[in-house]
Design an enzyme around this catalytic site. Structure first.
Site, PDB file in Angstrom:
ATOM      1  N   CYS A  76     -36.039 -31.700 -77.849  1.00 25.64           N
ATOM      2  CA  CYS A  76     -35.284 -32.186 -76.697  1.00 25.64           C
ATOM      3  C   CYS A  76     -35.800 -33.575 -76.379  1.00 25.64           C
ATOM      4  CB  CYS A  76     -35.461 -31.252 -75.502  1.00 25.64           C
ATOM      5  SG  CYS A  76     -34.687 -31.867 -73.987  1.00 25.64           S
ATOM      6  N   CYS A 209     -28.906 -35.928 -71.973  1.00 21.62           N
ATOM      7  CA  CYS A 209     -29.464 -35.246 -73.136  1.00 21.62           C
ATOM      8  C   CYS A 209     -30.002 -36.315 -74.068  1.00 21.62           C
ATOM      9  CB  CYS A 209     -28.398 -34.403 -73.835  1.00 21.62           C
ATOM     10  SG  CYS A 209     -28.969 -33.654 -75.371  1.00 21.62           S
TER      11      CYS A 209
END
Length: 271
Positions: A76, A209
């Site tokens: 991530c 993101c």
């Protein structure tokens, strides 16, 4: 009930619960992770970051990342920046950088004022100029794995994009047997993009993101010819920067720069 100390952090609006698990005392279940991330019954977050000891030489820590549904993910980008900021005082407060391992490879974090710049692993599985009908007519899409899989769809106006409905449909398509994140990308000008992301595991639009921003920037460079670095405005309002060295159709030395801030800290009873 056990009590779990935590820090809530935000990376451009992508929010995380971070725990110090260097002693490997905590073995959270999938249900516990999902409850901690629940915005009504828990702390509320897009995912959990756990700091664990590294098992590799010359690497400071191991990063474990779990999506809000309790499933573990390889990587991530915004989480990696928050992880790097969290571990800064755990290593050495005056350290200029940190190295940590993830299932996607070794990540380097560099402290740039209040921002964090992370060096990412080389993207893989790139597929450009693909076409498919996901239920609303044939569209063009592009694909890249930047640690986790990402689809990029260029749209004229990101504000008007049907991010949840179309993102969920693409994410579940049999074209992507592992699932995928989906990014709707608007080109503002030669140096700026606006990006909205449907995130796998969260199963909703998120405010940002990081790995999606990297995919959006690199694929836009590749198929639309925009020069790197590119600035990307995310749903949360922050602007991230993506840069890389270009070697033919491949990329190396990929970096993502943006904010990583502590929101609050506390303890919560595990159920």
């Amino acid at each position: 009930m056990d009590s779990l100390p935590f820090v809530k952090m935000s990376g451009a609006g992508n929010d995380f619960v971070v725990i110090d698990n260097r002693a490997l005392r905590h073995a959270l279940t999938k249900d516990q992770i999902a409850r901690l991330c629940d915005r009504h019954f828990g702390i509320g977050a897009d995912g959990i970051l756990a700091v664990e000891p590294s098992d590799q030489p010359n690497v400071d820590f191991r990063m474990r990342y779990y999506n809000a549904d309790g499933g573990e993910a390889e990587m991530c980008g915004n989480g990696a920046r928050c992880f790097a900021r969290f571990v800064h005082p755990l290593r050495r407060a005056d350290a200029e950088r940190v190295r940590f391992t993830t299932p996607a490879g070794v990540i380097t974090g560099e402290y740039v004022g209040q921002d964090v710049r992370i060096g990412l692993t080389t993207p893989t599985e790139t597929k450009v100029n693909q076409r498919a009908d996901f239920g609303w007519g044939e569209i063009e899409y592009h694909f890249m794995n930047t640690g986790v899989p990402h689809v990029v769809v260029h749209v004229p106006d990101a504000e008007q994009a049907e991010v949840v409905a179309q993102g969920r449909t693409i994410r579940r398509s049999p074209i992507f047997p592992r699932g995928t994140n989906v990014n709707f990308v608007q080109i503002v000008d030669a140096g700026n993009l606006v990006v909205r992301t449907y995130e796998r595991g969260v199963e909703d639009e998120t405010l940002a993101c990081g790995t999606g921003m990297v995919a959006a920037a690199l694929l836009t460079h590749q198929v639309r010819g925009l020069a790197l670095p590119l600035r990307l405005k995310v749903r949360g309002g922050d602007v991230l920067s993506v840069d890389a060295k270009v070697e033919g159709d491949a990329f190396c030395d990929v970096t993502l720069t943006g904010p990583a801030t502590e929101v609050f800290s506390g303890e919560i009873k595990l159920q």
